[in-house]
Design a protein around this motif. Structure first.
Motif: not given
Lengths: 242, 242
Positions: A108, A112, A116, A162-164, B97, B100, B104
DNA sequence: TCAAAGCAAGCGTGATCACAAATCAAATCA
DNA sequence: TGATTTGATTTGTGATCACGCTTGCTTTGA
């Protein structure tokens, strides 16, 4: 008021000096143990003692016990009912479990990231590929530690895109948990003869550069499955022997 | 040799007595802080001090500092550069965030559980649904804490059936992280008028009982999305006002 | 000879103390 | 009057000690 002058002087000083950081002893112990765990310096099922580690790291017991507590909560270490702590043992179920979780979450993350990453970032990870080849060309085998470090940098450089802020710590925890297992597999690898690991990484970079999230995910899963599958076979054959 | 007689006597004693357990003070502090965090007893951005918590929990600082360290590593709390620790603040990015990540991972867990739950286990979670209705019928609203506890039991009873020792701690960590956020939304819920939460849970159980992994996943995602979406709207409207 | 009791060393846990950094408030100066 | 400094209080961190549990070995008794 010479406020401006003072400010300017401070800026000049700041430009020369580099921040010294405020890392605590506990943080250093924690980092060192993480490094050792991911690097496979500890064997599965190995028991660790607070005083022993404190002596080895040349500190008191206090920072060590807190670092151990943290590693236990992220399942990188295991607290036995005896209150002693050990590196979790390898089992077939655990291997499959870890691989599934890593495929899910890292998959995942890279999907993402694929949507990006900017060209600058893609170029950066592509450059790591070159560095890799050089290293491989120079010293045919050996230096597994360096290769593992490079591999880790490669993966996390991608994941960071992924920016998470939620997924990345989870991935770190997963690497921590699978570190000791993976290392066993890697060492067995280098005996059994090298496999072309570079191929997988090239596929990943290729997918990323055309922003193909699904292809990136599949290439990544293939990459991380490799050592797990190897370890799985090895474990099954030894359990048959025993 | 009266070995057998002694053995029998010991068994009789064991039948009468219940194990006393070996929980440490640190474990109790950790559990209590977890409960408070998931229950939303602490507000986002609230600063916690070691001595303050130690006084409130009537212990010394030692068990508290280790428990805080553990909660920080699982991102349930946040260590500021000042070395003080606080409950992480709510931001729009963090909400998306967390949702998500939860969709998942909890989605994967329930999909696995759907294929593995036996009739006995399904009946067990179905029974919780009935208990739920009773509670709701008795006291029309109120008792949010009890409802939240029941909700937590319901979800984790299902997740436990997924058979993954890796995924479950991650889900616990996610609940810990989203606890303070969710609670803000729940309280706003009960003001804004109740929504039919039971509907989602019935869909989940229905999907599980016909072993439909995909439907279970979708029903679960709908269930956990609800408070997040509510919170998201609330945050956006307040930021417009400010 | 062998199992069970007894002993000693080592371990984790919690409490307390010392120290340095941070925070807040009163006091000071421009 | 308002910004700065100074000083006192509070906080986190690390070291050390005391206590109780576990473990491994020796000794004892049958």
């Amino acid at each position: 008021m010479q406020k401006a002058a003072i400010e300017k002087n401070n800026e000049m000083i700041a430009a020369q000096l580099t921040p010294v950081g405020r890392e605590t002893v506990q943080d250093r112990v924690y980092s060192e143990l993480r490094r050792a765990l991911i690097g496979g310096l500890f064997e599965p099922s190995q028991v660790l003692t607070i005083r022993g580690l404190a002596d080895a790291l040349v500190t008191s017991t206090m920072p060590v016990r807190e670092a151990l507590g943290r590693l236990i909560t992220e399942k990188a270490l295991e607290a036995l009912p005896n209150r002693s702590v050990r590196v979790p043992p390898i089992t077939l179920e655990r291997i499959d479990d870890l691989l599934r979780a890593r495929s899910l979450i890292e998959g995942e993350a890279i999907a993402l990231a694929a949507t990006r990453m900017n060209p600058r970032q893609i170029a950066s990870v592509e450059a790591m590929l070159g560095e890799w080849d050089e290293m491989r060309a120079l010293k045919h085998k050996k230096d597994i530690d360096r290769e593992a470090t490079l591999n880790q940098s490669f993966h996390f450089e991608i994941y960071r895109c992924c920016g998470s802020a939620v997924l990345i710590p989870m991935i770190e925890s997963l690497w921590l948990q699978s570190g000791p297992c993976i290392r066993v597999a890697i060492y067995a690898f280098s005996d059994a003869g090298e496999v072309d690991t570079a191929h997988y990484h090239r596929s990943i970079v290729a997918a990323l550069s055309r922003q193909d999230a699904q292809a990136a995910r599949e290439a990544l899963v293939a990459d991380i499955s490799r050592p797990f599958a190897f370890l799985r076979d090895k474990l099954q054959s030894t359990s048959k022997e025993g």
